[in-house]
Design a protein around this motif. Structure first.
Motif, PDB file in Angstrom:
ATOM      1  N   SER A 123       0.804  -1.223   0.000  1.00 30.67           N
ATOM      2  CA  SER A 123       0.000   0.000   0.000  1.00 30.67           C
ATOM      3  C   SER A 123       0.834   1.270   0.000  1.00 30.67           C
ATOM      4  N   GLY A 124       2.079   1.168   0.442  1.00 29.97           N
ATOM      5  CA  GLY A 124       2.907   2.355   0.586  1.00 29.97           C
ATOM      6  C   GLY A 124       2.510   3.204   1.775  1.00 29.97           C
ATOM      7  N   ARG A 125       1.728   2.635   2.699  1.00 26.95           N
ATOM      8  CA  ARG A 125       1.255   3.369   3.874  1.00 26.95           C
ATOM      9  C   ARG A 125       1.770   2.699   5.143  1.00 26.95           C
ATOM     10  N   GLU A 126       1.997   3.502   6.162  1.00 24.34           N
ATOM     11  CA  GLU A 126       2.481   2.970   7.432  1.00 24.34           C
ATOM     12  C   GLU A 126       1.363   2.236   8.162  1.00 24.34           C
ATOM     13  N   VAL A 127       1.723   1.112   8.780  1.00 29.76           N
ATOM     14  CA  VAL A 127       0.768   0.313   9.540  1.00 29.76           C
ATOM     15  C   VAL A 127       1.068   0.448  11.032  1.00 29.76           C
ATOM     16  N   LYS A 128       0.012   0.590  11.806  1.00 30.19           N
ATOM     17  CA  LYS A 128       0.131   0.689  13.269  1.00 30.19           C
ATOM     18  C   LYS A 128      -0.467  -0.560  13.894  1.00 30.19           C
ATOM     19  N   TYR A 129       0.073  -0.961  15.046  1.00 27.88           N
ATOM     20  CA  TYR A 129      -0.352  -2.188  15.697  1.00 27.88           C
ATOM     21  C   TYR A 129      -0.872  -1.933  17.106  1.00 27.88           C
ATOM     22  N   LEU A 130      -2.027  -2.492  17.397  1.00 26.65           N
ATOM     23  CA  LEU A 130      -2.549  -2.543  18.762  1.00 26.65           C
ATOM     24  C   LEU A 130      -2.342  -3.983  19.220  1.00 26.65           C
ATOM     25  N   ARG A 131      -1.231  -4.214  19.882  1.00 26.85           N
ATOM     26  CA  ARG A 131      -0.800  -5.575  20.213  1.00 26.85           C
ATOM     27  C   ARG A 131      -1.516  -6.111  21.447  1.00 26.85           C
ATOM     28  N   TYR A 132      -1.937  -7.367  21.363  1.00 31.16           N
ATOM     29  CA  TYR A 132      -2.564  -8.010  22.504  1.00 31.16           C
ATOM     30  C   TYR A 132      -1.629  -8.008  23.714  1.00 31.16           C
ATOM     31  N   SER A 133      -0.358  -8.251  23.465  1.00 26.87           N
ATOM     32  CA  SER A 133       0.596  -8.355  24.570  1.00 26.87           C
ATOM     33  C   SER A 133       0.739  -7.033  25.320  1.00 26.87           C
ATOM     34  N   ASP A 134       0.541  -5.916  24.625  1.00 22.02           N
ATOM     35  CA  ASP A 134       0.620  -4.612  25.293  1.00 22.02           C
ATOM     36  C   ASP A 134      -0.536  -4.421  26.270  1.00 22.02           C
ATOM     37  N   ALA A 135      -1.609  -5.189  26.097  1.00 23.27           N
ATOM     38  CA  ALA A 135      -2.753  -5.117  26.998  1.00 23.27           C
ATOM     39  C   ALA A 135      -2.688  -6.196  28.088  1.00 23.27           C
ATOM     40  N   GLY A 136      -1.556  -6.905  28.147  1.00 21.91           N
ATOM     41  CA  GLY A 136      -1.398  -7.949  29.152  1.00 21.91           C
ATOM     42  C   GLY A 136      -1.986  -9.287  28.756  1.00 21.91           C
ATOM     43  N   LEU A 137      -2.313  -9.455  27.480  1.00 20.74           N
ATOM     44  CA  LEU A 137      -2.842 -10.719  26.984  1.00 20.74           C
ATOM     45  C   LEU A 137      -1.756 -11.417  26.179  1.00 20.74           C
ATOM     46  N   ASN A 138      -1.300 -12.561  26.661  1.00 19.40           N
ATOM     47  CA  ASN A 138      -0.242 -13.275  25.957  1.00 19.40           C
ATOM     48  C   ASN A 138      -0.525 -14.770  25.963  1.00 19.40           C
ATOM     49  N   PHE A 139      -0.095 -15.436  24.891  1.00 21.96           N
ATOM     50  CA  PHE A 139      -0.158 -16.888  24.804  1.00 21.96           C
ATOM     51  C   PHE A 139       0.837 -17.323  23.737  1.00 21.96           C
ATOM     52  N   TYR A 140       1.251 -18.571  23.837  1.00 21.17           N
ATOM     53  CA  TYR A 140       2.265 -19.097  22.931  1.00 21.17           C
ATOM     54  C   TYR A 140       1.788 -19.119  21.479  1.00 21.17           C
ATOM     55  N   SER A 141       2.739 -18.937  20.557  1.00 22.36           N
ATOM     56  CA  SER A 141       2.448 -18.990  19.133  1.00 22.36           C
ATOM     57  C   SER A 141       3.226 -20.139  18.491  1.00 22.36           C
ATOM     58  N   ASN A 142       4.061 -19.871  17.501  1.00 24.20           N
ATOM     59  CA  ASN A 142       4.632 -20.935  16.678  1.00 24.20           C
ATOM     60  C   ASN A 142       5.819 -21.642  17.313  1.00 24.20           C
ATOM     61  N   GLY A 143       5.897 -22.946  17.036  1.00 24.92           N
ATOM     62  CA  GLY A 143       7.001 -23.734  17.554  1.00 24.92           C
ATOM     63  C   GLY A 143       7.094 -25.085  16.866  1.00 24.92           C
ATOM     64  N   LEU A 144       8.035 -25.893  17.333  1.00 23.10           N
ATOM     65  CA  LEU A 144       8.297 -27.207  16.748  1.00 23.10           C
ATOM     66  C   LEU A 144       7.364 -28.262  17.318  1.00 23.10           C
ATOM     67  N   ILE A 145       6.929 -29.172  16.447  1.00 24.61           N
ATOM     68  CA  ILE A 145       6.159 -30.324  16.890  1.00 24.61           C
ATOM     69  C   ILE A 145       6.712 -31.575  16.236  1.00 24.61           C
ATOM     70  N   ALA A 146       6.450 -32.720  16.879  1.00 25.71           N
ATOM     71  CA  ALA A 146       6.858 -34.005  16.329  1.00 25.71           C
ATOM     72  C   ALA A 146       5.791 -35.041  16.648  1.00 25.71           C
ATOM     73  N   ASN A 147       5.744 -36.094  15.850  1.00 29.19           N
ATOM     74  CA  ASN A 147       4.858 -37.216  16.103  1.00 29.19           C
ATOM     75  C   ASN A 147       5.273 -37.886  17.419  1.00 29.19           C
ATOM     76  N   THR A 148       4.296 -38.356  18.187  1.00 29.20           N
ATOM     77  CA  THR A 148       4.618 -38.975  19.482  1.00 29.20           C
ATOM     78  C   THR A 148       5.489 -40.223  19.316  1.00 29.20           C
ATOM     79  N   GLU A 149       5.337 -40.925  18.185  1.00 29.62           N
ATOM     80  CA  GLU A 149       6.181 -42.097  17.955  1.00 29.62           C
ATOM     81  C   GLU A 149       7.611 -41.686  17.614  1.00 29.62           C
ATOM     82  N   THR A 150       7.772 -40.582  16.930  1.00 29.67           N
ATOM     83  CA  THR A 150       9.123 -40.059  16.672  1.00 29.67           C
ATOM     84  C   THR A 150       9.783 -39.663  17.984  1.00 29.67           C
ATOM     85  N   ILE A 151       9.017 -39.041  18.860  1.00 30.97           N
ATOM     86  CA  ILE A 151       9.550 -38.620  20.158  1.00 30.97           C
ATOM     87  C   ILE A 151      10.011 -39.816  20.973  1.00 30.97           C
ATOM     88  N   SER A 152       9.224 -40.870  20.992  1.00 36.07           N
ATOM     89  CA  SER A 152       9.589 -42.045  21.789  1.00 36.07           C
ATOM     90  C   SER A 152      10.630 -42.918  21.107  1.00 36.07           C
TER      91      SER A 152
END
Length: 347
Positions: free
Chosen positions: A212-241
């Motif tokens: 767009s060529g326009r600046e974007v502003k963010y109202l972040r959940y974390s700035d309001a004290g709301l946080n939870f995990y996002s992306n990470g690694l996963i594996a099949n339970t049989e691979t783990i064992s």
């Protein structure tokens, strides 16, 4: 593009991590997922991303290019994904060895019987945010009253949006939500059909700003004290064992690759060049990765290698997602996360 001496960049990024602490091509061409030895002392393994490659994924390509995965005995193939749920299901059905997926999708699929577990979340501060143009007149959460915001029904940022509004003191019925898919949300925002959108600030925002060529502003959940995990690694339970050494090596290599990519962001995104035709331009990839770096820890994991998880953060994530209705009950973290694969400091 500003060039920073590599030694200085390493020092600066390492200090930042300690303080702080959303593909058809690939770096290798393995034919089978994790089934053969791919070279002297290495084993072939396949990682499916949560989506087509964007800046957040730079560490994987950089890690392959710089030999980090090979050093840990892994000849890594990187495949594009089509959403975290499909990635989780692919890992659960043994189509690929590892997945990179959003934690809410991981947890909901585990509850449905998909045989995977998290081996470590890397994006530990949620990138969820209301994204608006800087000239929209929306400067604070209270300015959302009377506005129309594009959402995607069922995803974590949308499902937790009522919790965010409650935390910032805005009645939910005073904000109109228009449900659209990912591409539709961005198109609606750029065309002015909506006042903003809900999504990952380190993904959609830089793309919208570039197009767009326009600046974007963010109202972040974390700035309001709301946080939870996002992306990470996963594996099949049989691979783990059955292949715990491979899983530990993947966690260690990923942790080292994330630290290295944070130390030299420009080199990290350059490693993605030509890997997938659907990737954003290099300047967008760089912006996306730079916005990802501050998300790699919480206060509970400060001064730890990337990918180090804390029980308290897991408990908070599970409680938040249960309150949002994504999970039926708040189960113990061990139902979803194998804590035995904490990343070891790189040698």
């Amino acid at each position: 593009m500003i060039s920073i001496p590599r030694r200085a960049a390493v020092a600066l990024a390492s200090a930042a991590i300690l303080a702080l602490s959303g593909c058809g091509g690939s770096g290798t061409d393995n034919a089978e997922s994790g089934s053969t030895e791919a070279g002297s002392g290495t084993q072939a393994a396949t990682l499916m991303l949560n989506w087509y490659p964007y800046g957040e994924h730079a560490p994987f390509y950089y890690g392959v290019q710089e030999g980090i995965f090979a050093k840990h005995g892994i000849d890594l193939t990187i495949d594009a994904g089509q959403g975290s749920t499909k990635t989780v299901q692919a890992v659960g059905s043994d189509q690929v060895d590892f997945g990179w997926a959003d934690t809410p999708a991981v947890l909901t699929n585990i509850d449905k019987g998909v045989k995977v577990k998290s081996t470590g979340v890397f994006l530990q501060t949620t990138p969820s945010a209301v994204q608006v143009f800087a000239d929209s007149g929306i400067d604070t959460p209270q300015d959302l009253v009377g506005r129309t915001i594009a959402v995607s029904a069922g995803d974590a940022p949308t499902t937790t949006f009522p919790i965010y509004l409650d935390k910032v003191g805005v009645p939910e019925d005073q904000v109109t939500q228009q449900s659209l898919d990912a591409a539709g949300k961005m198109s609606a925002m750029m065309s002015g059909r909506v006042d903003g959108l809900i999504g990952f600030a380190h993904d959609q925002g830089p793309t919208i700003a570039n197009k767009s060529g326009r600046e974007v502003k963010y109202l972040r959940y974390s700035d309001a004290g709301l946080n939870f995990y996002s992306n990470g690694l996963i594996a099949n339970t049989e691979t783990i064992s059955g292949k715990p050494e491979l899983v530990q090596a993947m966690v260690d290599a990923t942790s080292e690759a994330f630290a290295a990519a944070a130390a030299d962001p420009e080199a990290a995104v350059q490693a993605m060049a030509g890997k997938d035709p659907q990737m954003p331009p290099q300047e967008v990839l760089l912006h996306q990765w730079q916005q990802t770096i501050p998300l790699l820890s919480t206060p509970a994991t400060a001064n730890q290698p990337p990918g180090t998880n804390a029980e308290a953060d897991w408990t908070n994530t599970i409680t938040t997602l249960t309150d949002a209705g994504l999970l039926e009950t708040a189960k113990p973290a061990a139902e979803y996360w194998d804590s035995s694969f904490s990343p070891k400091p790189s040698q």
